[in-house]
Design a protein around this motif. Structure first.
Motif, PDB file in Angstrom:
ATOM      1  N   CYS A  94     -40.397 -27.027  67.435  1.00 44.02           N
ATOM      2  CA  CYS A  94     -39.508 -27.267  68.874  1.00 44.02           C
ATOM      3  C   CYS A  94     -38.936 -27.972  69.154  1.00 44.02           C
ATOM      4  O   CYS A  94     -39.350 -28.884  68.261  1.00 44.02           O
ATOM      5  CB  CYS A  94     -39.409 -26.049  70.043  1.00 44.02           C
ATOM      6  N   SER A  95     -37.632 -27.984  69.417  1.00 47.84           N
ATOM      7  CA  SER A  95     -37.022 -29.575  69.697  1.00 47.84           C
ATOM      8  C   SER A  95     -36.148 -28.532  71.111  1.00 47.84           C
ATOM      9  O   SER A  95     -35.934 -28.045  71.089  1.00 47.84           O
ATOM     10  CB  SER A  95     -36.417 -30.257  68.769  1.00 47.84           C
ATOM     11  N   ALA A  96     -35.908 -30.038  72.040  1.00 52.46           N
ATOM     12  CA  ALA A  96     -35.063 -30.187  73.037  1.00 52.46           C
ATOM     13  C   ALA A  96     -34.458 -31.072  73.005  1.00 52.46           C
ATOM     14  O   ALA A  96     -34.570 -32.421  72.981  1.00 52.46           O
ATOM     15  CB  ALA A  96     -35.814 -30.303  74.264  1.00 52.46           C
ATOM     16  N   SER A  97     -33.309 -30.266  73.559  1.00 49.56           N
ATOM     17  CA  SER A  97     -32.139 -31.937  73.237  1.00 49.56           C
ATOM     18  C   SER A  97     -32.103 -32.806  75.211  1.00 49.56           C
ATOM     19  O   SER A  97     -32.691 -31.903  76.180  1.00 49.56           O
ATOM     20  CB  SER A  97     -30.611 -31.498  73.690  1.00 49.56           C
ATOM     21  N   ALA A  98     -31.882 -33.841  74.905  1.00 45.91           N
ATOM     22  CA  ALA A  98     -32.308 -34.618  76.284  1.00 45.91           C
ATOM     23  C   ALA A  98     -31.105 -35.823  76.189  1.00 45.91           C
ATOM     24  O   ALA A  98     -30.909 -36.280  74.703  1.00 45.91           O
ATOM     25  CB  ALA A  98     -33.457 -35.048  76.686  1.00 45.91           C
ATOM     26  N   ARG A  99     -31.165 -36.411  76.622  1.00 48.63           N
ATOM     27  CA  ARG A  99     -29.482 -37.484  76.956  1.00 48.63           C
ATOM     28  C   ARG A  99     -31.331 -38.646  76.648  1.00 48.63           C
ATOM     29  O   ARG A  99     -32.368 -38.914  77.709  1.00 48.63           O
ATOM     30  CB  ARG A  99     -28.877 -37.683  78.230  1.00 48.63           C
ATOM     31  N   ALA A 100     -30.753 -39.597  75.756  1.00 54.67           N
ATOM     32  CA  ALA A 100     -31.587 -40.682  75.369  1.00 54.67           C
ATOM     33  C   ALA A 100     -31.742 -41.894  76.447  1.00 54.67           C
ATOM     34  O   ALA A 100     -30.298 -42.042  77.174  1.00 54.67           O
ATOM     35  CB  ALA A 100     -31.523 -41.765  74.624  1.00 54.67           C
ATOM     36  N   LEU A 101     -32.528 -42.009  76.892  1.00 57.12           N
ATOM     37  CA  LEU A 101     -32.913 -43.099  78.351  1.00 57.12           C
ATOM     38  C   LEU A 101     -32.319 -44.475  78.005  1.00 57.12           C
ATOM     39  O   LEU A 101     -31.943 -44.965  77.364  1.00 57.12           O
ATOM     40  CB  LEU A 101     -34.460 -43.574  78.496  1.00 57.12           C
ATOM     41  N   GLY A 102     -30.765 -44.370  79.381  1.00 57.54           N
ATOM     42  CA  GLY A 102     -30.319 -46.098  79.379  1.00 57.54           C
ATOM     43  C   GLY A 102     -29.124 -46.371  78.566  1.00 57.54           C
ATOM     44  O   GLY A 102     -28.248 -46.408  78.685  1.00 57.54           O
ATOM     45  N   THR A 103     -29.280 -43.885  78.081  1.00 60.64           N
ATOM     46  CA  THR A 103     -27.445 -44.878  77.078  1.00 60.64           C
ATOM     47  C   THR A 103     -26.684 -43.465  76.974  1.00 60.64           C
ATOM     48  O   THR A 103     -27.333 -42.839  78.377  1.00 60.64           O
ATOM     49  CB  THR A 103     -27.898 -43.958  75.683  1.00 60.64           C
ATOM     50  N   SER A 104     -25.763 -42.815  76.334  1.00 60.36           N
ATOM     51  CA  SER A 104     -24.764 -41.736  77.028  1.00 60.36           C
ATOM     52  C   SER A 104     -24.753 -40.581  75.288  1.00 60.36           C
ATOM     53  O   SER A 104     -24.857 -39.621  75.818  1.00 60.36           O
ATOM     54  CB  SER A 104     -23.900 -41.802  77.337  1.00 60.36           C
ATOM     55  N   GLU A 105     -26.093 -41.030  74.562  1.00 62.12           N
ATOM     56  CA  GLU A 105     -26.071 -40.240  73.734  1.00 62.12           C
ATOM     57  C   GLU A 105     -27.499 -39.093  74.255  1.00 62.12           C
ATOM     58  O   GLU A 105     -28.240 -39.549  74.826  1.00 62.12           O
ATOM     59  CB  GLU A 105     -27.791 -41.258  72.210  1.00 62.12           C
ATOM     60  N   VAL A 106     -26.949 -37.768  73.342  1.00 64.22           N
ATOM     61  CA  VAL A 106     -28.313 -36.494  73.365  1.00 64.22           C
ATOM     62  C   VAL A 106     -29.272 -36.830  72.152  1.00 64.22           C
ATOM     63  O   VAL A 106     -27.633 -36.458  71.142  1.00 64.22           O
ATOM     64  CB  VAL A 106     -26.610 -35.223  73.896  1.00 64.22           C
ATOM     65  N   GLY A 107     -29.809 -36.697  72.096  1.00 69.82           N
ATOM     66  CA  GLY A 107     -30.571 -37.012  70.509  1.00 69.82           C
ATOM     67  C   GLY A 107     -31.145 -35.389  71.064  1.00 69.82           C
ATOM     68  O   GLY A 107     -31.656 -34.462  72.196  1.00 69.82           O
ATOM     69  N   GLN A 108     -32.431 -35.178  69.829  1.00 71.73           N
ATOM     70  CA  GLN A 108     -33.407 -34.529  70.226  1.00 71.73           C
ATOM     71  C   GLN A 108     -34.492 -34.601  70.308  1.00 71.73           C
ATOM     72  O   GLN A 108     -35.291 -35.319  68.749  1.00 71.73           O
ATOM     73  CB  GLN A 108     -32.979 -33.053  68.620  1.00 71.73           C
ATOM     74  N   PHE A 109     -35.564 -33.667  70.770  1.00 67.69           N
ATOM     75  CA  PHE A 109     -36.756 -34.491  70.403  1.00 67.69           C
ATOM     76  C   PHE A 109     -38.255 -33.463  70.474  1.00 67.69           C
ATOM     77  O   PHE A 109     -37.692 -32.251  70.526  1.00 67.69           O
ATOM     78  CB  PHE A 109     -37.474 -35.149  71.856  1.00 67.69           C
ATOM     79  N   PHE A 110     -38.631 -33.537  69.579  1.00 70.46           N
ATOM     80  CA  PHE A 110     -39.289 -32.719  68.779  1.00 70.46           C
ATOM     81  C   PHE A 110     -40.783 -32.412  69.201  1.00 70.46           C
ATOM     82  O   PHE A 110     -41.615 -33.178  69.638  1.00 70.46           O
ATOM     83  CB  PHE A 110     -39.487 -32.755  66.710  1.00 70.46           C
ATOM     84  N   GLY A 111     -41.242 -31.106  69.558  1.00 64.68           N
ATOM     85  CA  GLY A 111     -42.663 -31.011  69.929  1.00 64.68           C
ATOM     86  C   GLY A 111     -43.760 -30.579  68.268  1.00 64.68           C
ATOM     87  O   GLY A 111     -43.368 -31.233  67.631  1.00 64.68           O
ATOM     88  N   PRO A 112     -44.990 -31.268  68.625  1.00 64.41           N
ATOM     89  CA  PRO A 112     -45.711 -31.092  67.430  1.00 64.41           C
ATOM     90  C   PRO A 112     -46.362 -30.198  66.439  1.00 64.41           C
ATOM     91  O   PRO A 112     -46.630 -30.126  65.473  1.00 64.41           O
ATOM     92  CB  PRO A 112     -47.156 -31.308  68.288  1.00 64.41           C
ATOM     93  N   GLY A 113     -46.122 -28.484  67.282  1.00 66.07           N
ATOM     94  CA  GLY A 113     -45.246 -28.035  65.839  1.00 66.07           C
ATOM     95  C   GLY A 113     -46.916 -26.806  66.232  1.00 66.07           C
ATOM     96  O   GLY A 113     -47.780 -27.522  66.687  1.00 66.07           O
ATOM     97  N   THR A 114     -46.005 -25.307  65.610  1.00 64.36           N
ATOM     98  CA  THR A 114     -47.356 -24.508  65.677  1.00 64.36           C
ATOM     99  C   THR A 114     -47.658 -24.566  64.580  1.00 64.36           C
ATOM    100  O   THR A 114     -46.686 -22.859  63.601  1.00 64.36           O
ATOM    101  CB  THR A 114     -46.627 -23.169  66.577  1.00 64.36           C
ATOM    102  N   ARG A 115     -48.328 -24.124  63.972  1.00 61.48           N
ATOM    103  CA  ARG A 115     -49.183 -24.006  62.373  1.00 61.48           C
ATOM    104  C   ARG A 115     -49.299 -22.044  62.829  1.00 61.48           C
ATOM    105  O   ARG A 115     -50.998 -22.135  63.552  1.00 61.48           O
ATOM    106  CB  ARG A 115     -50.291 -24.029  61.783  1.00 61.48           C
ATOM    107  N   LEU A 116     -49.195 -21.290  62.348  1.00 64.55           N
ATOM    108  CA  LEU A 116     -49.276 -19.784  61.878  1.00 64.55           C
ATOM    109  C   LEU A 116     -49.714 -19.494  61.051  1.00 64.55           C
ATOM    110  O   LEU A 116     -49.078 -19.306  60.131  1.00 64.55           O
ATOM    111  CB  LEU A 116     -47.943 -18.870  62.323  1.00 64.55           C
ATOM    112  N   THR A 117     -50.808 -18.490  60.734  1.00 59.47           N
ATOM    113  CA  THR A 117     -51.413 -18.529  59.952  1.00 59.47           C
ATOM    114  C   THR A 117     -51.926 -16.542  60.297  1.00 59.47           C
ATOM    115  O   THR A 117     -53.024 -16.353  61.285  1.00 59.47           O
ATOM    116  CB  THR A 117     -52.703 -18.596  59.302  1.00 59.47           C
ATOM    117  N   VAL A 118     -51.157 -15.531  58.894  1.00 54.89           N
ATOM    118  CA  VAL A 118     -50.871 -14.151  59.376  1.00 54.89           C
ATOM    119  C   VAL A 118     -51.976 -13.207  58.534  1.00 54.89           C
ATOM    120  O   VAL A 118     -51.877 -14.080  56.964  1.00 54.89           O
ATOM    121  CB  VAL A 118     -50.106 -13.716  59.349  1.00 54.89           C
ATOM    122  N   LEU A 119     -52.878 -13.274  58.979  1.00 55.78           N
ATOM    123  CA  LEU A 119     -53.890 -12.863  57.573  1.00 55.78           C
ATOM    124  C   LEU A 119     -53.958 -11.323  57.026  1.00 55.78           C
ATOM    125  O   LEU A 119     -53.163 -10.462  57.842  1.00 55.78           O
ATOM    126  CB  LEU A 119     -55.768 -12.770  58.263  1.00 55.78           C
TER     127      LEU A 119
END
Lengths: 119, 108
Positions: A94-119
């Protein structure tokens, strides 16, 4: 700042069960969150865009009834893989949009991920 | 043709070498991201650029809007820099379009 967490980091489940993945923005409010899927040696593929308080927008080819997304608050979005099958095994990010600190830019910041294994 | 092209696809370097990874794109953009993905899978956002140049430690990112091209440089490379580096661009919407990534291996 702009930390995004995911839980769980990995999950193994039996075919036919449902799995919920949480995505949290820890130190900021994210009006928009994105869910991606990544198969081995491939690039990230956007599954859906999630806005707080409204229905998610799914990309073409992604089944909305199979991948349920709930963005109930400005800091939490969940992805539920319903009736999971082995072909759903993948790395979900997943990622979330946020305004980068000290700027007017909106960036995306990513989560570490989830590895799903379905047996 | 992909909207975002990265080169090289794979790169092997010796520790200490100066490394350059390139990204070209074919659409108008509002911002360009450089991301790092380690073998465990987690993604770290390194830079977000809309013009000019940014530096963070040993990493430097540049972008030329007119030429639709960006470069990521790593000075004094180290084995811990080994990862996949991904270029992603944002157009009119908030969606990102990703390159296929450059796999960097830095040998000691």
């Amino acid at each position: 700042g702009a930390v995004v967490s995911q839980h769980p980091s990995w999950v193994i489940c039996k075919s036919g069960t449902s799995v919920k993945i949480e995505c949290r923005s820890l130190d900021f409010q994210a009006t928009t969150m994105f869910w991606y899927r990544q198969f081995p040696k491939q690039s990230l593929m956007l599954m859906a865009t999630s806005n707080e308080g409204s229905k998610a927008t799914y990309e073409q080819g992604v089944e909305k009834d199979k991948f349920l997304i709930n963005h109930a608050s400005l800091t939490l979005s969940t992805l539920t893989v319903t009736s999971a099958h082995p072909e759903d095994s993948s790395f979900y990010i997943c990622s979330a949009s946020a305004r980068a600190l000290g700027t007017s830019e909106v960036g995306q910041f990513f989560g570490p991920g989830t590895r799903l294994t379905v047996l | 043709k992909n909207e975002v092209e990265q080169s090289p696809q794979n790169l092997t370097a010796q520790e200490g070498e100066f490394i350059t990874i390139n990204c070209s794109y074919s659409v108008g953009i509002s911002a360009l991201h450089w991301l790092q993905q380690h073998p465990g899978g987690g993604i770290v956002s390194l830079f977000m650029l809309s013009s000019g140049k940014k530096k963070h430690g040993r990493l430097i990112a540049t972008i030329n809007i007119q030429e639709k091209h960006s470069s990521l440089h790593i000075t004094a490379s180290h084995p811990r820099d080994s990862a996949v580096y991904i270029c992603a661009v944002k157009g009119g919407s908030e969606k990102l379009v990703f390159g296929k990534g450059t796999k960097l291996t830095v040998n000691p």
